[in-house]
Design a protein around this motif. Sequence first.
Motif, PDB file in Angstrom:
ATOM      1  N   LEU A 117       1.767   2.920  -1.591  1.00 55.62           N
ATOM      2  CA  LEU A 117       1.904   3.480  -2.938  1.00 55.62           C
ATOM      3  C   LEU A 117       1.954   2.333  -3.926  1.00 55.62           C
ATOM      4  N   MET A 118       1.054   2.338  -4.884  1.00 53.73           N
ATOM      5  CA  MET A 118       1.040   1.313  -5.918  1.00 53.73           C
ATOM      6  C   MET A 118       1.554   1.948  -7.211  1.00 53.73           C
ATOM      7  N   SER A 170      -2.269  -7.114  -4.571  1.00 55.21           N
ATOM      8  CA  SER A 170      -1.142  -7.731  -3.873  1.00 55.21           C
ATOM      9  C   SER A 170       0.121  -6.954  -4.202  1.00 55.21           C
ATOM     10  N   THR A 171       0.993  -6.822  -3.214  1.00 56.60           N
ATOM     11  CA  THR A 171       2.217  -6.070  -3.416  1.00 56.60           C
ATOM     12  C   THR A 171       3.350  -6.634  -2.568  1.00 56.60           C
ATOM     13  N   THR A 172       4.574  -6.484  -3.072  1.00 60.60           N
ATOM     14  CA  THR A 172       5.764  -6.815  -2.284  1.00 60.60           C
ATOM     15  C   THR A 172       6.388  -5.546  -1.699  1.00 60.60           C
ATOM     16  N   HIS A 173       5.754  -4.397  -1.957  1.00 64.52           N
ATOM     17  CA  HIS A 173       6.275  -3.127  -1.453  1.00 64.52           C
ATOM     18  C   HIS A 173       5.647  -2.801  -0.106  1.00 64.52           C
ATOM     19  N   PRO A 174       6.445  -2.636   0.942  1.00 68.34           N
ATOM     20  CA  PRO A 174       5.894  -2.258   2.243  1.00 68.34           C
ATOM     21  C   PRO A 174       5.244  -0.872   2.192  1.00 68.34           C
ATOM     22  N   PRO A 175       4.493  -0.523   3.236  1.00 71.11           N
ATOM     23  CA  PRO A 175       3.842   0.798   3.273  1.00 71.11           C
ATOM     24  C   PRO A 175       4.861   1.909   3.457  1.00 71.11           C
ATOM     25  N   LEU A 176       4.367   3.140   3.562  1.00 74.00           N
ATOM     26  CA  LEU A 176       5.239   4.304   3.712  1.00 74.00           C
ATOM     27  C   LEU A 176       4.685   5.279   4.739  1.00 74.00           C
ATOM     28  N   CYS A 177       5.558   6.156   5.231  1.00 75.12           N
ATOM     29  CA  CYS A 177       5.101   7.309   5.992  1.00 75.12           C
ATOM     30  C   CYS A 177       4.834   8.415   4.976  1.00 75.12           C
ATOM     31  N   MET A 178       4.095   9.438   5.363  1.00 78.70           N
ATOM     32  CA  MET A 178       3.703  10.490   4.435  1.00 78.70           C
ATOM     33  C   MET A 178       4.900  11.255   3.842  1.00 78.70           C
ATOM     34  N   PRO A 179       5.874  11.698   4.663  1.00 79.45           N
ATOM     35  CA  PRO A 179       7.006  12.423   4.068  1.00 79.45           C
ATOM     36  C   PRO A 179       7.780  11.589   3.052  1.00 79.45           C
ATOM     37  N   CYS A 180       8.003  10.311   3.349  1.00 79.34           N
ATOM     38  CA  CYS A 180       8.765   9.456   2.428  1.00 79.34           C
ATOM     39  C   CYS A 180       7.963   9.142   1.165  1.00 79.34           C
ATOM     40  N   ALA A 181       6.644   9.042   1.292  1.00 80.11           N
ATOM     41  CA  ALA A 181       5.817   8.817   0.099  1.00 80.11           C
ATOM     42  C   ALA A 181       5.933  10.003  -0.845  1.00 80.11           C
ATOM     43  N   THR A 185      11.356  11.293  -6.622  1.00 76.06           N
ATOM     44  CA  THR A 185      12.696  10.799  -6.933  1.00 76.06           C
ATOM     45  C   THR A 185      12.737   9.450  -7.658  1.00 76.06           C
ATOM     46  N   CYS A 186      11.700   8.628  -7.526  1.00 79.39           N
ATOM     47  CA  CYS A 186      11.699   7.302  -8.164  1.00 79.39           C
ATOM     48  C   CYS A 186      11.229   7.426  -9.609  1.00 79.39           C
ATOM     49  N   PRO A 187      12.067   7.040 -10.582  1.00 78.32           N
ATOM     50  CA  PRO A 187      11.666   7.171 -11.994  1.00 78.32           C
ATOM     51  C   PRO A 187      10.364   6.438 -12.316  1.00 78.32           C
ATOM     52  N   HIS A 188      10.170   5.250 -11.743  1.00 77.83           N
ATOM     53  CA  HIS A 188       8.958   4.483 -12.030  1.00 77.83           C
ATOM     54  C   HIS A 188       7.720   5.194 -11.488  1.00 77.83           C
ATOM     55  N   LEU A 189       7.813   5.701 -10.263  1.00 82.16           N
ATOM     56  CA  LEU A 189       6.650   6.350  -9.649  1.00 82.16           C
ATOM     57  C   LEU A 189       6.364   7.717 -10.253  1.00 82.16           C
ATOM     58  N   ARG A 190       7.388   8.372 -10.808  1.00 81.93           N
ATOM     59  CA  ARG A 190       7.137   9.666 -11.454  1.00 81.93           C
ATOM     60  C   ARG A 190       6.187   9.518 -12.632  1.00 81.93           C
ATOM     61  N   GLU A 191       6.208   8.346 -13.280  1.00 79.64           N
ATOM     62  CA  GLU A 191       5.346   8.108 -14.440  1.00 79.64           C
ATOM     63  C   GLU A 191       3.912   7.808 -14.034  1.00 79.64           C
ATOM     64  N   ARG A 192       3.735   7.017 -12.975  1.00 75.59           N
ATOM     65  CA  ARG A 192       2.379   6.667 -12.530  1.00 75.59           C
ATOM     66  C   ARG A 192       2.435   6.077 -11.126  1.00 75.59           C
ATOM     67  N   TYR A 193       1.458   6.441 -10.334  1.00 72.96           N
ATOM     68  CA  TYR A 193       1.348   5.868  -8.994  1.00 72.96           C
ATOM     69  C   TYR A 193      -0.068   6.097  -8.488  1.00 72.96           C
ATOM     70  N   VAL A 194      -0.469   5.264  -7.544  1.00 69.23           N
ATOM     71  CA  VAL A 194      -1.766   5.403  -6.887  1.00 69.23           C
ATOM     72  C   VAL A 194      -1.524   5.308  -5.384  1.00 69.23           C
ATOM     73  N   PRO A 195      -1.773   6.391  -4.622  1.00 69.43           N
ATOM     74  CA  PRO A 195      -1.690   6.301  -3.164  1.00 69.43           C
ATOM     75  C   PRO A 195      -2.989   5.715  -2.614  1.00 69.43           C
ATOM     76  N   LEU A 196      -2.852   4.738  -1.742  1.00 68.23           N
ATOM     77  CA  LEU A 196      -4.014   4.067  -1.177  1.00 68.23           C
ATOM     78  C   LEU A 196      -3.955   4.094   0.342  1.00 68.23           C
ATOM     79  N   ARG A 197      -5.140   4.081   0.954  1.00 61.59           N
ATOM     80  CA  ARG A 197      -5.278   3.836   2.382  1.00 61.59           C
ATOM     81  C   ARG A 197      -5.950   2.480   2.512  1.00 61.59           C
ATOM     82  N   ALA A 198      -5.255   1.519   3.105  1.00 61.89           N
ATOM     83  CA  ALA A 198      -5.807   0.167   3.251  1.00 61.89           C
ATOM     84  C   ALA A 198      -6.271  -0.058   4.683  1.00 61.89           C
TER      85      ALA A 198
END
Length: 200
Positions: A94-95, A110-121, A127-140
């Motif tokens: 999640l970016m 580049s990111t310092t954020h580790p990846p996620l599992c689908m339920p936690c993403a 729940t995250c105020p920053h991600l509620r505003e904008r996010y991009v889910p990626l498959r790398a």
Amino acid sequence: MPDHPVPYITQWSAEQAPHLRVVAKGRGIGYADERPYDRDSGGVLWTRVPSLPGKGRPEFGRVHALRQQRAMRELLCQVCGCPADRDSDGVLWLMGEDPRDPGFWATDLSTTHPPLCMPCAATSVRTCPHLRERYVPLRARAFELAGVRGAFYRPGYPQPVATEVTEVAFGDPRIHWLRAGQLIMRLSEFTVTSLESRAA
């Protein structure tokens, strides 16, 4: 306790780094009482911090250096600590950027954020105020550890002086003057995806 999961990489109030004397050592810095586990296999000096998850209060916004490092190296979900979601398109990340920004697509990410599992993403974007505003889910599909983020020191007397928090790439000689707190991952082949449940 919060009403949502405390991320695996979050630091707790009982996990305070001890005050350590940073000294000039070799081509950079080290601890006056340095121990073998203070450096990783590449010789990078890391913040020495106890691991006491669940003790005290979660300090949201502060990252536990060793758990972040483990999650990056082993591709663990940054929230639950289990293996991150992976399919034929790659590992889920999640970016927190705005995809309408042309610079987002210009180069490798580049990111310092580790990846996620689908339920936690899915939980994170609710729940995250920053991600509620904008996010991009990626498959790398292609990614590599690219460097570290931490406190940068310069020579000083009687001991080196911390000047800033910055990111330094592996192979850069300045890395010997950095006390690392987070690994950086570079994503070089990725596609935008969805957080909707996949069909069975």
